[in-house]
Motif scaffolding. Sequence first.
Motif, PDB file in Angstrom:
ATOM      1  N   ARG A  30     -34.781  31.667 -78.070  1.00 31.25           N
ATOM      2  CA  ARG A  30     -34.399  30.122 -77.704  1.00 31.25           C
ATOM      3  C   ARG A  30     -32.787  30.315 -77.732  1.00 31.25           C
ATOM      4  O   ARG A  30     -32.237  30.556 -78.594  1.00 31.25           O
ATOM      5  CB  ARG A  30     -34.891  29.427 -79.002  1.00 31.25           C
ATOM      6  N   LYS A  66     -34.574  27.960 -67.276  1.00 27.70           N
ATOM      7  CA  LYS A  66     -33.253  27.212 -67.564  1.00 27.70           C
ATOM      8  C   LYS A  66     -32.939  28.084 -68.735  1.00 27.70           C
ATOM      9  O   LYS A  66     -31.774  28.676 -68.722  1.00 27.70           O
ATOM     10  CB  LYS A  66     -33.559  25.810 -68.505  1.00 27.70           C
ATOM     11  N   THR A  67     -33.793  28.712 -69.679  1.00 25.03           N
ATOM     12  CA  THR A  67     -33.537  29.431 -70.858  1.00 25.03           C
ATOM     13  C   THR A  67     -32.924  30.937 -70.177  1.00 25.03           C
ATOM     14  O   THR A  67     -31.891  31.413 -70.693  1.00 25.03           O
ATOM     15  CB  THR A  67     -34.822  29.733 -71.683  1.00 25.03           C
ATOM     16  N   THR A 127     -30.961  27.245 -77.016  1.00 27.06           N
ATOM     17  CA  THR A 127     -30.268  26.037 -77.570  1.00 27.06           C
ATOM     18  C   THR A 127     -30.957  25.186 -78.463  1.00 27.06           C
ATOM     19  O   THR A 127     -32.094  25.329 -78.564  1.00 27.06           O
ATOM     20  CB  THR A 127     -29.655  25.069 -76.247  1.00 27.06           C
ATOM     21  N   LYS A 129     -32.049  22.203 -77.957  1.00 26.55           N
ATOM     22  CA  LYS A 129     -33.066  21.508 -77.393  1.00 26.55           C
ATOM     23  C   LYS A 129     -33.818  22.426 -76.501  1.00 26.55           C
ATOM     24  O   LYS A 129     -34.504  22.008 -75.420  1.00 26.55           O
ATOM     25  CB  LYS A 129     -32.525  20.392 -76.352  1.00 26.55           C
ATOM     26  N   GLY A 130     -33.573  23.877 -76.646  1.00 23.71           N
ATOM     27  CA  GLY A 130     -34.358  24.853 -75.769  1.00 23.71           C
ATOM     28  C   GLY A 130     -35.704  25.218 -75.813  1.00 23.71           C
ATOM     29  O   GLY A 130     -36.336  24.684 -76.867  1.00 23.71           O
ATOM     30  N   GLU A 131     -36.314  26.159 -74.937  1.00 25.08           N
ATOM     31  CA  GLU A 131     -37.727  26.273 -74.936  1.00 25.08           C
ATOM     32  C   GLU A 131     -37.878  27.588 -75.751  1.00 25.08           C
ATOM     33  O   GLU A 131     -36.962  28.282 -75.621  1.00 25.08           O
ATOM     34  CB  GLU A 131     -38.121  26.240 -73.546  1.00 25.08           C
ATOM     35  N   ARG A 132     -38.917  27.866 -76.302  1.00 29.03           N
ATOM     36  CA  ARG A 132     -39.143  29.255 -76.762  1.00 29.03           C
ATOM     37  C   ARG A 132     -39.738  30.056 -75.480  1.00 29.03           C
ATOM     38  O   ARG A 132     -40.852  29.524 -75.036  1.00 29.03           O
ATOM     39  CB  ARG A 132     -40.364  28.919 -78.085  1.00 29.03           C
TER      40      ARG A 132
END
Lengths: 463, 272
Positions: free
Chosen positions: B37, B68-69, B39, B41-44
């Motif tokens: 992850r 995005k990640t 950030t 606000k990020g996704e796992r």
Amino acid sequence: MAVEKKAVPMREQPVEQRIKNFDEVPLGYSEEEAIKEASRCMQCAKKPCVQGCPVRIDIPVFIKVLKEKDFQKAIDIIHENDSLPCMTGRVCPQEEQCQAVCVIKKMGEPISIGRLERFLADWDLNNRKNKKAQEIRKAAAKNIKVAVVGSGPAGLTAAAELAKKGYDVTVFEGYHKLGGVLVYGIPEFRLPKAIVASEIDLLKELGVKFATNMLIGRALTIEDLFQEGYKAIFIGAGAGLPDFMGIPGENLSGIYSANEFLTRVNLMKAYKFPEYDTPVKRGSYVAVIGGGNVAMDSARTALRLGAKHVYLIYRRSEKEMPARVEEIIRAREEGIDFRLLTNPVRYVGDEKGVVKQVECIKMELGQPDASGRRRPMPIKGSEFKIDIDEAVVAIGNTPNPIIPLTTPGLKIKKDGQIEADDWGATSIPGVFAGGDIVTGAATVITAMGAGRKAAEAIDKYLS
Amino acid sequence: MFKILDRYVLGPKMHYILMEAPLIAKKAQAGQFVIVRMTDKGERIPLTIADFDREKGTIALVFQEVGKTTSILAGSKIGDYLQDLLGPQGNPSEIENYGNVVVIGGGIGVAPVYPLARALKEKANTVTSIIGYRSKEHVFWEDKMKSVSDRLIIATNDGSYGKKGFVTDMLKELMEAREKIDIVFAIGPAIMMKAVVELTRTKNIKTIVSLNSLMVCSMGMCGACRVNVADKTKFTCMDGPDFDGYLVDFDLLMQRLDTYKTEEYSCQCNTK
């Protein structure tokens, strides 16, 4: 003196407003309201409410002190037995516990104990923000390391109690964020996450250390923790694999377990997508399967994500629903369409494998089953279809399997739960367990009670 | 904390990152993965472990920029720290002395095949590696794969490097030459693994695949990664990621992988 029969109502967000946001629904008591409600307490000699409380808070005493406006003393009394009153004041099923046995219930509405607890806990949080932290009574440091696995209600409570007794406590959490079910499961509109974070900050002030992204059973095992010098371990690993019904089409796109749906929305903040990166499907016609608090949370969450119509499909009648009455009322107020005595039999998908219909069958209640509730039986030939574009299966879960799988010598019951005595002691000396991993899905307060008892047992074991 | 020690570009939108992660390196085994992850606000997202060095306390990740990640990860520099890293997750691959083993890696899937081939070699298997790429510019880790294979077959879709064709074409040649194959391991896009299984099924060669389903928790709690194996619901993070390829419902896997196609698109637009 005549007893006021009606409880002071708690203000809440109006329905038409709240279904469009994720903010908390009940707004809490003001000082005047709290004192007025506290004045209703008869201070009876029998104190049945204390027996009704799983962690035995001295309820009449804190209410009396609250009435006298000594809020600090009142919250101190609660803190003696309950480390997380901001949460229990909100999510405890008081109507089945302390308030169910209130003496006033014979003549009118019971004292709103949960609301008073919440008032004091919120007062305390605000006070702590404004002033220097209260000196917390804490024993001298023992320099003995204790590990707590999981940062949900059981783990946080055990950690708080052990820290107060002077142990060097580290909490290991698999997720990137602390709080367990309090942050991934219970929605913001029932338990604001800022409050969970504040309660955890208090534990940090107590000296509790936290390690996130640490899944015990993978990077470190229970055995490794002993080798790292931890003298005792409390396992509060919580819920595990979600249950599914095993019916055709259940793995189509657009069908979630409640665990996944709520985790995406609550922990990963998918309701703020694309500001947050994690997506969640925003169905227009959503079916939620189940009748517990998690089903209510899922249905009300789907509504707030913009659903036009949310069905709640439950195989028994409303009387058998395990959800809190308060949550059922709020769900109904918000327009959730209860389809009772109804059970899904299969899902139908489109050519891309996305769910488009759920086929259900009507049920009737037969003789009581092992749970004491009347067994639902399908009515032959009563099948019918509902058009949906999303479904959430909220029918429970099995205990988390990772620690049972990776801890040789740890006795496991046949349904996957860890075997532990009343004090949380497991088959391995020095390893204690409590919460859902021992009891199966239960409430926040039950898990907290288990964490508390285990902390006492660990103290005895180490002394 | 997880410090980036080295990084380089492997090919078009393909990256290698070496990072400090002593606890993960100590326990990692072939077949396992990590959750990353980037950030607040990020996704796992799950990424397979491409290599690990227990003594140096490092793990390597190889990935393709697809969302995005992975784009943020691709933009990170030596000395940067990763926000969140969890692992090693999933069950290790079952490594035994099988005899003659064929390992197949497709595209970015070549990376996790490397520790797998190495582990199989350590168990005295005879390892034939088939690695396939889109074209010459996508080829990576040829030398590394050579060092852990008794025989290495490279193929590109357009024939710009190695043999021309898909990994299944290469496997078919071996099967048609009546080579003795005791087991096949295949890691790559779902469509490739499906094609491998369709081929090996004709000769009843046991085939293990490593599934790349969507994931959120990776620790047996959310059920995002569920797949149908032998008509039963299984969880990739707890029951896998390796499964008997004959029993996997690949069509369902591919449908579920497409669940968030529209959302992924809008999320990527948002980064620009």
